[in-house]
Write an enzyme that holds these catalytic residues in place. Structure first.
Site, PDB file in Angstrom:
ATOM      1  N   GLY A   5      -6.901   3.891  11.021  1.00 43.62           N
ATOM      2  CA  GLY A   5      -7.656   2.675  10.697  1.00 43.62           C
ATOM      3  C   GLY A   5      -7.852   2.419   9.213  1.00 43.62           C
ATOM      4  O   GLY A   5      -8.636   1.546   8.832  1.00 43.62           O
ATOM      5  N   THR A   6      -7.126   3.140   8.354  1.00 42.03           N
ATOM      6  CA  THR A   6      -7.310   2.925   6.904  1.00 42.03           C
ATOM      7  C   THR A   6      -6.849   1.524   6.482  1.00 42.03           C
ATOM      8  O   THR A   6      -7.504   0.850   5.700  1.00 42.03           O
ATOM      9  CB  THR A   6      -6.556   3.979   6.064  1.00 42.03           C
ATOM     10  OG1 THR A   6      -5.211   4.057   6.530  1.00 42.03           O
ATOM     11  CG2 THR A   6      -7.209   5.337   6.152  1.00 42.03           C
ATOM     12  N   GLY A   7      -5.694   1.105   7.033  1.00 41.53           N
ATOM     13  CA  GLY A   7      -5.168  -0.225   6.671  1.00 41.53           C
ATOM     14  C   GLY A   7      -6.080  -1.339   7.178  1.00 41.53           C
ATOM     15  O   GLY A   7      -6.323  -2.331   6.480  1.00 41.53           O
ATOM     16  N   CYS A   8      -6.609  -1.159   8.387  1.00 35.74           N
ATOM     17  CA  CYS A   8      -7.534  -2.156   8.964  1.00 35.74           C
ATOM     18  C   CYS A   8      -8.771  -2.267   8.079  1.00 35.74           C
ATOM     19  O   CYS A   8      -9.208  -3.370   7.716  1.00 35.74           O
ATOM     20  CB  CYS A   8      -7.984  -1.732  10.368  1.00 35.74           C
ATOM     21  SG  CYS A   8      -6.666  -1.418  11.532  1.00 35.74           S
ATOM     22  N   THR A  18      -6.789   9.456   8.825  1.00 32.21           N
ATOM     23  CA  THR A  18      -6.471   8.167   8.183  1.00 32.21           C
ATOM     24  C   THR A  18      -6.250   7.082   9.244  1.00 32.21           C
ATOM     25  O   THR A  18      -5.584   6.092   8.989  1.00 32.21           O
ATOM     26  CB  THR A  18      -5.205   8.281   7.299  1.00 32.21           C
ATOM     27  OG1 THR A  18      -4.137   8.789   8.106  1.00 32.21           O
ATOM     28  CG2 THR A  18      -5.437   9.169   6.099  1.00 32.21           C
ATOM     29  N   LYS A  29       0.837  -1.198   0.000  1.00 29.45           N
ATOM     30  CA  LYS A  29       0.000   0.000   0.000  1.00 29.45           C
ATOM     31  C   LYS A  29       0.873   1.250   0.000  1.00 29.45           C
ATOM     32  O   LYS A  29       1.781   1.373   0.821  1.00 29.45           O
ATOM     33  CB  LYS A  29      -0.884   0.030   1.259  1.00 29.45           C
ATOM     34  CG  LYS A  29      -1.805  -1.168   1.382  1.00 29.45           C
ATOM     35  CD  LYS A  29      -2.480  -1.211   2.747  1.00 29.45           C
ATOM     36  CE  LYS A  29      -1.523  -1.419   3.885  1.00 29.45           C
ATOM     37  NZ  LYS A  29      -2.183  -1.683   5.176  1.00 29.45           N
TER      38      LYS A  29
HETATM   39  N1  LIG Z   1      -4.373  10.416   2.033  1.00 28.85           N
HETATM   40  C1  LIG Z   1      -4.845   9.374   1.345  1.00 28.85           C
HETATM   41  N2  LIG Z   1      -5.602   9.534   0.241  1.00 28.85           N
HETATM   42  C2  LIG Z   1      -6.091   8.491  -0.457  1.00 28.85           C
HETATM   43  N3  LIG Z   1      -5.860   7.207  -0.116  1.00 28.85           N
HETATM   44  C3  LIG Z   1      -5.107   6.968   0.977  1.00 28.85           C
HETATM   45  C4  LIG Z   1      -4.565   8.013   1.777  1.00 28.85           C
HETATM   46  N4  LIG Z   1      -3.855   7.462   2.817  1.00 28.85           N
HETATM   47  C5  LIG Z   1      -3.988   6.131   2.679  1.00 28.85           C
HETATM   48  N5  LIG Z   1      -4.713   5.811   1.568  1.00 28.85           N
HETATM   49  C6  LIG Z   1      -5.091   4.479   1.122  1.00 28.85           C
HETATM   50  O1  LIG Z   1      -5.576   3.783   2.270  1.00 28.85           O
HETATM   51  C7  LIG Z   1      -5.180   2.421   2.246  1.00 28.85           C
HETATM   52  C8  LIG Z   1      -4.341   2.114   3.482  1.00 28.85           C
HETATM   53  O2  LIG Z   1      -3.023   2.550   3.210  1.00 28.85           O
HETATM   54  P1  LIG Z   1      -1.931   2.977   4.258  1.00 28.85           P
HETATM   55  O3  LIG Z   1      -2.359   4.253   4.922  1.00 28.85           O
HETATM   56  O4  LIG Z   1      -0.660   2.977   3.507  1.00 28.85           O
HETATM   57  O5  LIG Z   1      -1.987   1.774   5.294  1.00 28.85           O
HETATM   58  P2  LIG Z   1      -1.858   1.705   6.877  1.00 28.85           P
HETATM   59  O6  LIG Z   1      -3.143   2.249   7.448  1.00 28.85           O
HETATM   60  O7  LIG Z   1      -1.654   0.262   7.130  1.00 28.85           O
HETATM   61  O8  LIG Z   1      -0.672   2.551   7.247  1.00 28.85           O
HETATM   62  C9  LIG Z   1      -4.456   2.241   0.917  1.00 28.85           C
HETATM   63  O9  LIG Z   1      -5.396   1.826  -0.067  1.00 28.85           O
HETATM   64  C10 LIG Z   1      -3.923   3.628   0.624  1.00 28.85           C
HETATM   65  O10 LIG Z   1      -3.651   3.861  -0.746  1.00 28.85           O
HETATM   66  C1  LIG Z   2      -5.819  -2.243  17.751  1.00 32.17           C
HETATM   67  C2  LIG Z   2      -5.188  -1.579  16.586  1.00 32.17           C
HETATM   68  N1  LIG Z   2      -4.956  -2.267  15.455  1.00 32.17           N
HETATM   69  C3  LIG Z   2      -4.372  -1.676  14.394  1.00 32.17           C
HETATM   70  C4  LIG Z   2      -4.000  -0.362  14.432  1.00 32.17           C
HETATM   71  C5  LIG Z   2      -3.323   0.280  13.254  1.00 32.17           C
HETATM   72  O1  LIG Z   2      -4.193   1.121  12.576  1.00 32.17           O
HETATM   73  P1  LIG Z   2      -3.907   1.719  11.122  1.00 32.17           P
HETATM   74  O2  LIG Z   2      -4.893   1.060  10.196  1.00 32.17           O
HETATM   75  O3  LIG Z   2      -4.161   3.194  11.256  1.00 32.17           O
HETATM   76  O4  LIG Z   2      -2.508   1.413  10.725  1.00 32.17           O
HETATM   77  C6  LIG Z   2      -4.252   0.353  15.628  1.00 32.17           C
HETATM   78  N2  LIG Z   2      -3.928   1.667  15.728  1.00 32.17           N
HETATM   79  N3  LIG Z   2      -4.842  -0.286  16.680  1.00 32.17           N
END
Ligand SMILES: Nc1ncnc2c1ncn2[C@@H]1O[C@H](COP(=O)(O)OP(=O)(O)O)[C@@H](O)[C@H]1O
Ligand SMILES: Cc1ncc(COP(=O)(O)O)c(N)n1
Length: 265
Positions: free
Chosen positions: A210-213, A208, A177
């Site tokens: 919890g976006t990855g979750c 953002t 990602k």
């Molecule tokens: N500012 C943003 N605008 C659009 N899409 C985003 C943005 N930040 C994250 N994403 C998308 O959200 C999803 C989670 O990505 P990311 O933030 O890299 O993961 P994590 O939450 O695990 O750190 C991916 O599909 C990423 O492209």
């Molecule tokens: C319990 C728990 N699980 C996962 C995340 C990561 O979250 P994110 O999707 O922002 O990386 C978090 N902050 N807390």
């Protein structure tokens, strides 16, 4: 009686403010019309400002939760998020192998706020023993760097990391990602055979959490419905872009995403 909905299971930590972990996963499953189940690995005290405390569930009790689920009903797919210790990972691996359930790993290591969520031994176990059991793993750039040992700044670096995941570490497929890189938000699905690249505009927001979750939960829900990984990836990307764009504006810090607004495929 035959069940009326696909079932997805999340094995993850909790966030009492509902932005990350188990609660956001269940909201995403529900929004995709998939019945949600959960086994909790850790209780965290966190909010949109950071992680204040963590309580790891005893490993026997994680085992008890998973036994309760699997003795009663077999989920159609499962995902994991925060798994704080290698002992917990070993228990989860046992269930995945015994029940041969399609499994998506979001290799959570650090919260958006910068707080560590899992220990170093757990990261080693994840890399050497757990990721091989998954249909797909969904690292962000920092997690991909840690697991592959590469520094990732460009698309070329992403390609090199993917080769390490597939050829050296033996994962079936990986979605790297690009949320933490600059420019458009680009994600890449790599399998042995092909690469799928999905790009969206970068939304200018700090909401953002919890976006990855959420992204991995939507993919898991679609897999539970029997959709292909390629199609699940597209739905996950469309869902998360919409969910970030329509932020509900909750909390004083990095707020959560919106689970009400996406109705598409
Ligand atoms: N500012 C943003 N605008 C659009 N899409 C985003 C943005 N930040 C994250 N994403 C998308 O959200 C999803 C989670 O990505 P990311 O933030 O890299 O993961 P994590 O939450 O695990 O750190 C991916 O599909 C990423 O492209
Ligand atoms: C319990 C728990 N699980 C996962 C995340 C990561 O979250 P994110 O999707 O922002 O990386 C978090 N902050 N807390």
């Amino acid at each position: 009686m035959s069940k009326k909905f696909p079932i997805a299971l999340t094995v993850a930590g909790t966030d009492p403010t509902g932005g990350a972990g188990v609660l956001t996963d269940i909201k995403a499953f529900h929004s995709r019309e998939v019945y949600g189940m959960s086994a909790v690995t850790s209780l965290t005290a966190q909010n949109t400002l950071g992680v204040q405390d963590v309580y790891n569930i005893p490993v026997d009790f994680l085992n008890a939760q998973l036994t309760s689920i699997f003795d009663d009903e077999l989920p159609d797919a499962m995902k994991s998020g925060m798994i704080a210790t290698a002992d917990m990972m070993e228990v989860i691996k046992g269930f995945v192998e015994k029940y041969r359930i399609p499994y998506v790993i979001d290799p959570v290591m650090i919260a958006t706020s910068g707080d560590n969520l899992i220990d170093d031994k757990a990261i080693d176990y994840l890399r050497d023993h757990l990721i091989q059991t998954a249909l797909c793993i969904t690292p962000n750039i920092i997690e991909a760097e840690r697991l592959s040992g590469l520094s990732i700044k460009t698309e070329e670096d992403i390609n090199r990391a993917a080769k390490i995941f597939i050829n050296d570490l033996g994962v079936q497929s990986v979605i790297i990602k690009g949320g933490h890189l600059k420019g458009d938000a680009v994600d890449y699905l790599f399998t042995k055979e092909h690469v799928q690249r999905l790009s969206s505009e970068r939304i200018d927001t700090n909401h953002t959490h919890g976006t990855g979750c959420t992204f991995s939960a939507v993919i898991t829900a679609e897999i539970a419905k029997g959709k292909s990984l390629e199609s699940a990836f597209k739905t996950g990307k469309n869902y998360i872009t919409n969910a970030i764009k329509n932020t509900p504006g909750i909390g004083k810090g990095n707020g959560p995403v919106n689970h009400f607004s996406y109705k598409g495929e």
